[in-house]
Design an enzyme around this catalytic site. Sequence first.
Site, short mmCIF file in Angstrom:
data_model
loop_
_atom_site.label_atom_id
_atom_site.label_comp_id
_atom_site.label_asym_id
_atom_site.label_seq_id
_atom_site.Cartn_x
_atom_site.Cartn_y
_atom_site.Cartn_z
N LYS A 18 1.11 -1.00 0.19
CA LYS A 18 -0.31 -0.14 0.23
C LYS A 18 1.14 1.25 0.34
O LYS A 18 0.67 2.55 -0.73
CB LYS A 18 -1.02 0.19 1.01
CG LYS A 18 -1.82 1.24 1.21
CD LYS A 18 -2.94 1.77 0.34
CE LYS A 18 -3.43 2.67 0.55
NZ LYS A 18 -3.58 4.32 1.14
N GLU A 75 0.84 6.81 -6.78
CA GLU A 75 -0.28 7.44 -6.79
C GLU A 75 -0.11 9.52 -6.36
O GLU A 75 -0.46 10.60 -7.58
CB GLU A 75 -1.34 7.84 -5.76
CG GLU A 75 -2.61 8.62 -5.45
CD GLU A 75 -3.09 8.30 -3.71
OE1 GLU A 75 -3.06 9.36 -3.31
OE2 GLU A 75 -4.47 7.57 -3.98
#
Length: 331
Positions: free
Chosen positions: A189, A196
């Site tokens: 993550k 991102e």
Amino acid sequence: MQLGMVGLGRMGANMTRRLMRGGHQLVVSDLSADAVKQLAGEGATGSTSLEDLISRLTPPRAVWIMVPAGAPTEQTVQRLAQNLKPGDAIIDGGNSYFKDDVRRARELSPKGIHYLDVGTSGGVWGLERGYCMMIGGPKDAVQRLDPIFKKLAPGRGEIPRTPGREELGGTAEEGYIHCGPSGSGHFVKMVHNGIEYGIMQAYAEGFDIFKNAASKELPEDIRYDLNLPDIAEVWRRGSVVSSWLLDLTAMALAENPTLSEYEGFVQDSGEGRWTIQAAIEEAVPADVLTAALYVRFRSRQQHTFAEKMLSAMRQKFGGHVEAGTAQKKSA
């Protein structure tokens, strides 16, 4: 299945709701009594403390933590560990540093308490869209809690199947995976969030170029007054750069093409820094991700349209409010 949920913020509350919709029994806890009361009114069992929450769960118990990373998560884990028994499980669904997960799992192992780290992506849209989850921890505990993960996940939906995927099996197509041992879920993550940053920065820079194409500094015959909402929208339709972040960009620009409500003050929530640190430790060049992180640092000193766009995207996918905006409202 029964589950304790600690932390009823933007994500914790909606995860609770999604699980209850699937028939799971939730016992909830939060520093805000009003937040607990709200979820209790929707079908959850409220509790007055972590100890009270544990007492309302049937062994083997599972408690999911959705509180800010760092000290709040650490304190919550330690308090739970004092009262849980062998066979129980603690699930950290926040954005903890993966090395903290490794340490916590090691500390809880002698007590027989399972520790799972679950990198969770979905933001404020997860109630309806579901949550993409990257899970780290012991295989037996992950398998026991599979009904929880399966209900929280998006499922296959209408996304076309990747050619050849039918030969591979697993749960990835459902929107969740068991990455490996403790720490691996938050590690995956962490890099996800670092990527991102880079994707958001690319969109932001591109639209900043569009906005400045009308600059009076340019020769008149190559000066373009472009419709940014239309560009974002057309790219959503068959373009190779289409994505959910572009969907959110189109939404923000349709609401206000100038993004005048944003100052361009862009926070970083930690994972970007940790991703770069991991890249340094592994001697892996991460030029784009590093540059994207540094732009966020610079955004706190001067603001461009690109930074307003970054701020708009963060607000749309995660409900994040600019620090400057919050300060103005409180003034």
